[in-house]
Write a protein that holds these residues in place. Sequence first.
Motif, PDB file in Angstrom:
ATOM      1  N   SER A   1      -6.275 -10.260 -14.322  1.00 52.13           N
ATOM      2  CA  SER A   1      -7.305 -11.107 -13.725  1.00 52.13           C
ATOM      3  C   SER A   1      -8.470 -10.225 -13.268  1.00 52.13           C
ATOM      4  N   ASN A   2      -9.559 -10.837 -12.870  1.00 58.03           N
ATOM      5  CA  ASN A   2     -10.712 -10.059 -12.415  1.00 58.03           C
ATOM      6  C   ASN A   2     -10.318  -9.199 -11.231  1.00 58.03           C
ATOM      7  N   GLY A   3     -10.758  -7.962 -11.251  1.00 60.96           N
ATOM      8  CA  GLY A   3     -10.473  -7.056 -10.139  1.00 60.96           C
ATOM      9  C   GLY A   3      -9.147  -6.323 -10.277  1.00 60.96           C
ATOM     10  N   SER A   4      -8.446  -6.517 -11.380  1.00 60.91           N
ATOM     11  CA  SER A   4      -7.135  -5.862 -11.507  1.00 60.91           C
ATOM     12  C   SER A   4      -7.246  -4.388 -11.923  1.00 60.91           C
ATOM     13  N   GLY A   5      -8.434  -3.954 -12.319  1.00 57.38           N
ATOM     14  CA  GLY A   5      -8.636  -2.519 -12.585  1.00 57.38           C
ATOM     15  C   GLY A   5      -8.882  -2.175 -14.056  1.00 57.38           C
ATOM     16  N   LYS A   6      -9.138  -3.180 -14.885  1.00 54.30           N
ATOM     17  CA  LYS A   6      -9.284  -2.946 -16.323  1.00 54.30           C
ATOM     18  C   LYS A   6     -10.491  -2.036 -16.617  1.00 54.30           C
ATOM     19  N   THR A   7     -11.633  -2.388 -16.047  1.00 58.30           N
ATOM     20  CA  THR A   7     -12.844  -1.602 -16.314  1.00 58.30           C
ATOM     21  C   THR A   7     -12.686  -0.183 -15.794  1.00 58.30           C
ATOM     22  N   THR A   8     -12.098  -0.052 -14.611  1.00 56.97           N
ATOM     23  CA  THR A   8     -11.890   1.276 -14.026  1.00 56.97           C
ATOM     24  C   THR A   8     -11.032   2.131 -14.963  1.00 56.97           C
TER      25      THR A   8
ATOM     26  N   TYR B   1     -10.954   4.669  -4.173  1.00 58.95           N
ATOM     27  CA  TYR B   1     -12.305   4.699  -3.612  1.00 58.95           C
ATOM     28  C   TYR B   1     -12.111   4.749  -2.108  1.00 58.95           C
TER      29      TYR B   1
ATOM     30  N   VAL C   1      -7.289   1.620  -6.378  1.00 55.07           N
ATOM     31  CA  VAL C   1      -7.524   0.559  -7.368  1.00 55.07           C
ATOM     32  C   VAL C   1      -6.686   0.744  -8.634  1.00 55.07           C
TER      33      VAL C   1
HETATM   34  P1  ADP Z   1     -11.516  -5.564 -13.666  1.00 50.68           P
HETATM   35  O1  ADP Z   1     -12.240  -4.846 -14.757  1.00 50.68           O
HETATM   36  O2  ADP Z   1     -10.070  -5.811 -13.973  1.00 50.68           O
HETATM   37  O3  ADP Z   1     -12.207  -6.832 -13.240  1.00 50.68           O
HETATM   38  P2  ADP Z   1     -12.407  -3.370 -11.982  1.00 50.68           P
HETATM   39  O4  ADP Z   1     -11.869  -2.138 -12.598  1.00 50.68           O
HETATM   40  O5  ADP Z   1     -13.852  -3.696 -12.239  1.00 50.68           O
HETATM   41  O6  ADP Z   1     -11.480  -4.613 -12.366  1.00 50.68           O
HETATM   42  O7  ADP Z   1     -12.209  -3.292 -10.391  1.00 50.68           O
HETATM   43  C1  ADP Z   1     -10.954  -2.991  -9.811  1.00 50.68           C
HETATM   44  C2  ADP Z   1     -11.124  -2.902  -8.315  1.00 50.68           C
HETATM   45  O8  ADP Z   1     -11.874  -1.732  -7.983  1.00 50.68           O
HETATM   46  C3  ADP Z   1     -11.871  -4.081  -7.706  1.00 50.68           C
HETATM   47  O9  ADP Z   1     -11.218  -4.458  -6.522  1.00 50.68           O
HETATM   48  C4  ADP Z   1     -13.237  -3.520  -7.420  1.00 50.68           C
HETATM   49  O10 ADP Z   1     -13.812  -4.158  -6.311  1.00 50.68           O
HETATM   50  C5  ADP Z   1     -12.939  -2.056  -7.113  1.00 50.68           C
HETATM   51  N1  ADP Z   1     -14.070  -1.167  -7.429  1.00 50.68           N
HETATM   52  C6  ADP Z   1     -14.638  -0.983  -8.637  1.00 50.68           C
HETATM   53  N2  ADP Z   1     -15.654  -0.087  -8.568  1.00 50.68           N
HETATM   54  C7  ADP Z   1     -15.738   0.307  -7.274  1.00 50.68           C
HETATM   55  C8  ADP Z   1     -16.575   1.236  -6.548  1.00 50.68           C
HETATM   56  N3  ADP Z   1     -17.536   1.930  -7.163  1.00 50.68           N
HETATM   57  N4  ADP Z   1     -16.325   1.376  -5.226  1.00 50.68           N
HETATM   58  C9  ADP Z   1     -15.352   0.702  -4.604  1.00 50.68           C
HETATM   59  N5  ADP Z   1     -14.513  -0.181  -5.223  1.00 50.68           N
HETATM   60  C10 ADP Z   1     -14.707  -0.383  -6.544  1.00 50.68           C
END
Ligand code: ADP
Length: 290
Positions: free
Chosen positions: A35-42, A12, A17
């Motif tokens: 952990s939270n923010g590690s990129g799982k959802t992405t 981004y 990420v």
């Molecule tokens: P998880 O699911 O493991 O909690 P995410 O995939 O939600 O992690 O997020 C991974 C990283 O990407 C985080 O640091 C989050 O802040 C960042 N991130 C997610 N979506 C966006 C976006 N649209 N723009 C900028 N950063 C993003």
Amino acid sequence: MLLEIENISKKYDDTVVLHDISFCLKPGVYGLLGSNGSGKTTLFRIICGVLKQSAGTVKYNHDDIQTNPDAFRSVLGFLPQDFSYYPNFTGMKFMLYIAALKGINKNFAKKRCVELLKLVGLDDVKNKKIKKYSGGMKQRLGIAQAMINDPEILILDEPTVGLDPKERVRFRNLISSFSENKIVILSTHIVSDVEYIADEILVLNQGKLENRGVSSELVSTIQGYVWEVIVEPVKLDEMLAKYIISNQKHGEKGIVLRIISKEKPTDNARHVQPTLEDLYLYYFRGEAEQ
Ligand code: ADP
């Protein structure tokens, strides 16, 4: 069935990420632990084709999923983290609505919805409004909707968030009964969820695939790093500041600490068998579990 993630990266602006992630999955249950923010959802959103990667390819049975996204979607079931329900719909109406969105034939849809609601244990509440459902019931409805097209790949993003321990056990049993001849990937930051259910665990740490393997293999990577130490209460703060502590309890001779450290922390320290929970703390440095 083969799902291949090849050199996936996501940026981004200037923030990376996901860093060059590669792995292959055959049928089985996989836990994506991080952990939270590690990129799982992405990563999940990229695999599902709802978010575009900056680099790399996702292939299913050797074909890039972007070549024929509709075909891929027809074999995919997804439970997103921010899954929204319609509170005034009944469970049955909601399922029929999802079936219609997915273009499933009406007569077949009704039969399939009844079957699935029975399978997830919502048969007796299927005509109740979703707003009356408990957290566990909503989650089971979420899984049922993800299964509506009898997917070959089932992706569940943090499916156990908000579930109480009893509901968690029920969820695990449900996944085991579903998973035969499917690729099931679920993400979580709760170690016990993947410890019992996943055939293999993938550890995602700050956007990098840190490790992959069955629980015992992963745990063996920290063999020799876990110690039990008895300390006087006055020494506790010093130890907490210096080491990763995975447990502390009061013993007869002082405070008993479970410490994760490559070096022997004190003269009286003795080795103990590592667990997956220790491994998680080792990777994620004591970040909160929930
Ligand atoms: P998880 O699911 O493991 O909690 P995410 O995939 O939600 O992690 O997020 C991974 C990283 O990407 C985080 O640091 C989050 O802040 C960042 N991130 C997610 N979506 C966006 C976006 N649209 N723009 C900028 N950063 C993003």
